[in-house]
Design a protein around this motif. Structure first.
Motif, PDB file in Angstrom:
ATOM      1  N   LEU A   1      11.760  -1.339 -11.147  1.00  0.00           N
ATOM      2  CA  LEU A   1      10.953  -0.321 -10.476  1.00  0.00           C
ATOM      3  C   LEU A   1      10.097   0.407 -11.500  1.00  0.00           C
ATOM      4  O   LEU A   1      10.607   0.864 -12.529  1.00  0.00           O
TER       5      LEU A   1
ATOM      6  N   ASN B   1       8.700   3.219 -11.684  1.00  0.00           N
ATOM      7  CA  ASN B   1       8.840   4.672 -11.904  1.00  0.00           C
ATOM      8  C   ASN B   1      10.058   4.995 -12.771  1.00  0.00           C
ATOM      9  O   ASN B   1      10.589   6.109 -12.727  1.00  0.00           O
TER      10      ASN B   1
ATOM     11  N   ARG C   1      25.505  10.128  -3.877  1.00  0.00           N
ATOM     12  CA  ARG C   1      25.283   9.037  -2.936  1.00  0.00           C
ATOM     13  C   ARG C   1      26.516   8.887  -2.033  1.00  0.00           C
ATOM     14  O   ARG C   1      26.382   8.542  -0.851  1.00  0.00           O
TER      15      ARG C   1
ATOM     16  N   LEU D   1      26.908   8.308   2.145  1.00  0.00           N
ATOM     17  CA  LEU D   1      27.698   7.307   2.867  1.00  0.00           C
ATOM     18  C   LEU D   1      28.621   8.008   3.862  1.00  0.00           C
ATOM     19  O   LEU D   1      28.787   7.582   5.006  1.00  0.00           O
TER      20      LEU D   1
ATOM     21  N   GLY E   1      19.038   3.315   7.022  1.00  0.00           N
ATOM     22  CA  GLY E   1      19.807   3.674   5.850  1.00  0.00           C
ATOM     23  C   GLY E   1      21.280   3.613   6.175  1.00  0.00           C
ATOM     24  O   GLY E   1      21.649   3.230   7.277  1.00  0.00           O
ATOM     25  N   PRO E   2      22.120   3.983   5.203  1.00  0.00           N
ATOM     26  CA  PRO E   2      21.778   4.420   3.855  1.00  0.00           C
ATOM     27  C   PRO E   2      21.173   3.274   3.032  1.00  0.00           C
ATOM     28  O   PRO E   2      21.612   2.130   3.152  1.00  0.00           O
ATOM     29  N   HIS E   3      20.203   3.621   2.220  1.00  0.00           N
ATOM     30  CA  HIS E   3      19.569   2.661   1.322  1.00  0.00           C
ATOM     31  C   HIS E   3      18.845   3.457   0.233  1.00  0.00           C
ATOM     32  O   HIS E   3      18.964   4.692   0.205  1.00  0.00           O
ATOM     33  N   LYS E   4      18.145   2.758  -0.620  1.00  0.00           N
ATOM     34  CA  LYS E   4      17.483   3.414  -1.750  1.00  0.00           C
ATOM     35  C   LYS E   4      15.990   3.158  -1.672  1.00  0.00           C
ATOM     36  O   LYS E   4      15.566   2.006  -1.551  1.00  0.00           O
TER      37      LYS E   4
ATOM     38  N   ALA F   1      12.299   2.619  -3.134  1.00  0.00           N
ATOM     39  CA  ALA F   1      11.667   2.224  -4.392  1.00  0.00           C
ATOM     40  C   ALA F   1      10.874   3.431  -4.917  1.00  0.00           C
ATOM     41  O   ALA F   1      11.016   3.827  -6.072  1.00  0.00           O
TER      42      ALA F   1
ATOM     43  N   GLN G   1      12.978   6.475  -5.978  1.00  0.00           N
ATOM     44  CA  GLN G   1      14.355   5.991  -6.149  1.00  0.00           C
ATOM     45  C   GLN G   1      15.409   6.836  -5.429  1.00  0.00           C
ATOM     46  O   GLN G   1      16.596   6.782  -5.777  1.00  0.00           O
TER      47      GLN G   1
ATOM     48  N   PHE H   1      18.158   7.917  -2.872  1.00  0.00           N
ATOM     49  CA  PHE H   1      19.126   7.324  -1.946  1.00  0.00           C
ATOM     50  C   PHE H   1      19.035   8.117  -0.649  1.00  0.00           C
ATOM     51  O   PHE H   1      19.079   9.349  -0.668  1.00  0.00           O
TER      52      PHE H   1
ATOM     53  N   ALA I   1      14.071  -0.367  -2.022  1.00  0.00           N
ATOM     54  CA  ALA I   1      14.437  -0.827  -3.369  1.00  0.00           C
ATOM     55  C   ALA I   1      15.314  -2.078  -3.368  1.00  0.00           C
ATOM     56  O   ALA I   1      15.121  -2.990  -4.163  1.00  0.00           O
ATOM     57  N   TRP I   2      16.277  -2.124  -2.482  1.00  0.00           N
ATOM     58  CA  TRP I   2      17.201  -3.262  -2.470  1.00  0.00           C
ATOM     59  C   TRP I   2      16.818  -4.302  -1.427  1.00  0.00           C
ATOM     60  O   TRP I   2      17.621  -5.167  -1.079  1.00  0.00           O
TER      61      TRP I   2
ATOM     62  N   ARG J   1      33.070   2.337  -3.013  1.00  0.00           N
ATOM     63  CA  ARG J   1      31.754   2.092  -2.451  1.00  0.00           C
ATOM     64  C   ARG J   1      30.679   2.385  -3.504  1.00  0.00           C
ATOM     65  O   ARG J   1      29.645   1.701  -3.540  1.00  0.00           O
TER      66      ARG J   1
ATOM     67  N   LEU K   1      27.168   0.259  -4.605  1.00  0.00           N
ATOM     68  CA  LEU K   1      25.797   0.774  -4.759  1.00  0.00           C
ATOM     69  C   LEU K   1      25.279   0.409  -6.152  1.00  0.00           C
ATOM     70  O   LEU K   1      24.140  -0.014  -6.324  1.00  0.00           O
TER      71      LEU K   1
ATOM     72  N   LEU L   1      19.099  -5.656  -8.362  1.00  0.00           N
ATOM     73  CA  LEU L   1      17.659  -5.412  -8.434  1.00  0.00           C
ATOM     74  C   LEU L   1      17.171  -5.615  -9.871  1.00  0.00           C
ATOM     75  O   LEU L   1      16.160  -6.279 -10.117  1.00  0.00           O
TER      76      LEU L   1
ATOM     77  N   ILE M   1      19.422 -10.272  -3.128  1.00  0.00           N
ATOM     78  CA  ILE M   1      20.212  -9.520  -2.156  1.00  0.00           C
ATOM     79  C   ILE M   1      19.836 -10.008  -0.761  1.00  0.00           C
ATOM     80  O   ILE M   1      18.671  -9.931  -0.366  1.00  0.00           O
TER      81      ILE M   1
ATOM     82  N   GLY N   1      22.538  -5.507   2.881  1.00  0.00           N
ATOM     83  CA  GLY N   1      23.426  -4.460   2.407  1.00  0.00           C
ATOM     84  C   GLY N   1      22.750  -3.681   1.305  1.00  0.00           C
ATOM     85  O   GLY N   1      21.577  -3.928   1.021  1.00  0.00           O
TER      86      GLY N   1
ATOM     87  N   HIS O   1      25.916  -1.871   3.187  1.00  0.00           N
ATOM     88  CA  HIS O   1      26.125  -1.290   4.504  1.00  0.00           C
ATOM     89  C   HIS O   1      27.611  -1.429   4.832  1.00  0.00           C
ATOM     90  O   HIS O   1      28.389  -1.854   3.973  1.00  0.00           O
TER      91      HIS O   1
ATOM     92  N   TRP P   1      26.710   1.159  10.952  1.00  0.00           N
ATOM     93  CA  TRP P   1      25.743   2.263  10.986  1.00  0.00           C
ATOM     94  C   TRP P   1      24.430   1.829  11.622  1.00  0.00           C
ATOM     95  O   TRP P   1      23.414   2.506  11.481  1.00  0.00           O
TER      96      TRP P   1
END
Lengths: 321, 321, 321, 321
Positions: free
Chosen positions: A139, A141, B229, B233, B249-252, B254, B257, B259, B301-302, C229, C233, C240, C246, C249, C251, C302
């Motif tokens: 990434l 950034n 983070r 969750l 989500g949850p996710h990240k 880009a 960055q 979460f 991001a992921w 968990r 993450l 990445l 990936i 997830g 998740h 979720w």
């Protein structure tokens, strides 16, 4: 209405630090293998180290020396004008030493010292770090790739000096450099035994705590930030496995509420790994929190008694330590 | 050398926001029972809400209304002089509305609007929150006791507006209010589809993203910060259990960055729960990161594909939504 | 009163697995550098791999082959008598192949196959892993030192086969091997599309899900357990950064409530990283949970929609995939 | 070849416990408001408590009494035959008391005592918990809705008795009840000062540690499992905020590697919150780990010295405590 500190925001943040070690190879191993920092060049007998999200050339200059301790602490000014303004104020206060070339990656640096004799450098020009192909982050950034090995500290966070006269030293940070004093330990006799100050929205960037041995110019610890408290628990697991000395923690400070782990690097310097959660000091009129002796006697936030060495161990070590 | 923004640091931080909901009781339940915020008084049909580490009187004013959406967004100036300087600049730009009394707990507030029609208030005077006996925190460097029920968001974090002309709106934040532009989405035609700006060392405090439906004055989301983070969750677990609608989500991300978890409060406003780890923007000469269309097409991001509603849902909802 | 399965506890746990890869060097790199496993010897063209808390000689045998896929799955019996009892039952069912020497570190192994053609080995004798000086753990209740680099998976957790006839395959695990069926997907036509079975107090050790392409003997995924968990993450962050693919997830599954991340190793086999929290199946009379088509249509816990490739990608890949 | 314990698996798991408190109302508040358990009925002066993923009627029976301490500890047999086998063995050993009706939700229970005088009940019949509408979980593979307030312990985890003769007590668990001895403290004189035993794949379910005061029938602590180490840090934050007494922790045990926090409930009973990560004892031929005095002198895993009260405080308290 409170008046804003006229020097406020002239210093942008803590920059880079010089650290001395009598066990150079082992210390390099500690910073790279345990903390997960990367080397970024060298000069003479010194090696430069950086964490993966430090945006400048390096944040630690590690140098072999017969005794451990801290060398110069560099602060980055907000711009050239701010740099000039602060230099004038320092000169006027009689603490100035003079201009010098910066370390590799850094521009002209004005040297001065605090009343305790710790040396500082103030600079503005800074060459942003450019990653090589093999450490380019996914990434853009982010300064450099997340290393994935060791603790993976994110960035240099703060420095905690020992000082014989906490108030005199604090006044330099506040009055000449524009720091905000966020929390203090105030003893029953009214004297200040510890002072936490910040240039940013973090709770603290530079701290003075009283040197109980009355020695000048010593370091209590430097600290690196991790992204979570879970990272610090993992750092404790790694310390155990890699035979890194744990002094105390993991636990939570009452002051500033920082989650912490204190280890000694092989040269003897105390290193903190810290996480503040999402805590920030946003209020422009933040009122300094004073902690009393009685409050300090309760120990850390969750009741851990403060370990004795925390009050005595500093670098350079006291004669006979 | 880059020139520092002359308005830099005149705005200290995002203050408090007005939010409208057509499902008032359910929305109050969401903010208190799910998010773990506390009410702090009311006025007319509005109720004031605060997170446990918000230091001011309140950060959300929730008001019943036939359609969801955002009302006035308040920003706190660094001091009285900074407030006056910004008011002059706003007046000069022709965006001013005039002075008004602040909401309970807040002093005189200068009203203005952005080119998109979102209303803002700028103030300095602020009455610090004083906890009652039953919500007094164990540690005195904290605004109020950690509630321990629900998500327990720590503080209001940022606001993300929808705007027809992102650049025009961004320019107000940057040029009149001193914000730093940290990241942007720049389309292949050179136009800016999203702009992340900050008044602090956080990556962003106020964001504009393009309203694809071409409607003015809408809200994309407001966000609250959690300490980790892991908290997010847990927020997803709680949303599932309490029947709170999870959009994505949850996710990240880009970008920045962060979460994240996006939910809708019962009135329809999108709420983000966010954690930035220890990430801060410390560089005084931070260079805006530009994300291209190709980069955005990679998703989050992921690799999570951005959900369609993220591009269309805003409040007030578009006619027919 | 429910009758206990007469074969219960005769199989102690999932042991070690053979995995095939058409990209051997890259796969080894994935298991060691990304997952943080260690190699432990080799034989012919195969290399043996182990996680840091696997107590046996190895848990994965990785072998170059033109197509990816799973070879033999080994299960450890509870003792010699249990081994003999299970072998008799398998022979009687006509699924037996015969005895063979075990892989290095393992004793005599009885080979058999499930109705779908997946090969299994059942053994009891096992040489406990003895760490070398440089990987000796700090705590002696742990198999090997925590590596501290990469994801650091703790142990092999489970295997998920694809099967044309889920019920016939499940019956072998339950009736011949003593597994408990904890959760199932039961379609509207009454057929079972997925069956989760366990030999331990974990929610599942071996799973069959229906091969929608009707191909026999395929693998859906194998899984490794992490301690939290947060570790998963971090595994996503590392994927990445290290360019690991990936699929979906992180998740949380509704079925078994496992927190997950699915990646593909370079050979094409799907690998899951999973964490169950403190969830265990302790009830001796656990009642199988049946999930309906309608419930499955809701997606993951979720709300994440199940990604299409999850229903089709298996190894070996289908012709043309 | 090691011979399997002939009693192995006849006891399925730790069931429910009776706890006495001289501060009944405050203790109920502790279990519900702090730990996040729910009451599930009452009988006479006793109240029944359960954690959200306990599948049976209740796991704690809390009863007012002049002194704190533990009453009967119930274990669930694997089936009716296993129950009868264990009862015969206990009778033969002369430790039996006789049959009684079970507590609400539980069937016929055979009472016996260990050599130290702690009372036990063995049962098989158990009425599975059925949630009411307002505590029905979103996912049907979970006993009850995640409460979202307080620590939210997942389930009863283990009991740690104090015993004058650790070995004699341990032998009952191992020889009569089929427990596996996973770890022990073996003093320099060869005597056993602590013994960790399990009926499941968890590292331990029932523990005896030596009562240094030589008093029989006391409790060291009972423990509840949380899903993560992060939950335990949060439990410490909550304890601080809710004025719950923290004895020691959070930290990590060397023995069993459990992450822990010890608090006292208002009646004086020590309560542990624990997380084992993904650690399980899967090996059917697990070899007991013996810890020496020298190893114990190192303190907990990360170096925390064991607090003095940990060696003396038990319930009922010693005369004069």
């Amino acid at each position: 209405m409170l008046n804003r500190n006229p020097a406020a925001h002239d210093v942008a943040h803590l920059g880079h630090l010089q650290l001395f070690t009598p066990a150079f190879d082992e210390s390099v191993e500690f910073f790279t293998h345990y903390l997960g920092m990367r080397t970024h060049g060298s000069q003479g007998s010194s090696v430069f180290l950086r964490a993966w999200d430090d945006y400048e050339h390096h944040t630690i200059t590690l140098t072999p020396r017969t005794t451990a301790g801290i060398g110069r602490t560099h602060l980055r000014a907000a711009d050239e004008d701010a740099l000039q303004r602060r230099v004038e104020a320092i000169k006027e206060a009689g603490l100035g030493i003079g201009w010098t070339d910066g370390e590799p990656g850094y521009g002209p640096t004005y040297l001065f010292h605090d009343p305790d004799g710790h040396e500082f450098g103030l600079y503005y020009e800074s060459e942003w770090f450019q990653p090589e192909e093999d450490t380019r982050p996914a990434l853009k950034n982010q300064a450099e790739a997340y290393p994935g090995a060791g603790v993976c500290v994110r960035r240099l966070d703060h420095v905690n000096f020992l000082g014989v006269d906490v108030e005199a030293n604090r006044d330099v940070l506040r009055d000449l450099l524009g720091a905000k004093v966020t929390e203090q330990i105030v003893l029953d006799d009214g004297s200040v035994a510890g002072s936490w100050t910040t240039f940013t929205n973090k709770g603290y960037d530079a701290v003075y705590t009283r040197d109980r041995l009355g020695i000048t110019g010593r370091l209590h610890h430097i600290a690196f930030a991790t992204d979570s408290r879970a990272d610090i628990l993992r750092a404790a697991d790694l310390a155990l496995e890699q035979d890194v000395f744990i002094e105390t923690g993991p636990h939570k400070h009452a002051i500033q509420q920082t989650f912490f782990l204190y280890v000694y690097e092989p040269g003897g310097n105390r290193i903190e790994l810290c996480n503040a959660g999402a805590r920030l000091v946003l209020a422009p009129d933040w009122r300094t929190i004073d902690w009393t002796e009685a409050e300090r006697a309760k120990g850390q936030a969750w009741g851990l008694k403060t370990i004795e060495s925390f009050h005595t161990h500093g670098t350079p070590p006291a004669p006979g330590q």
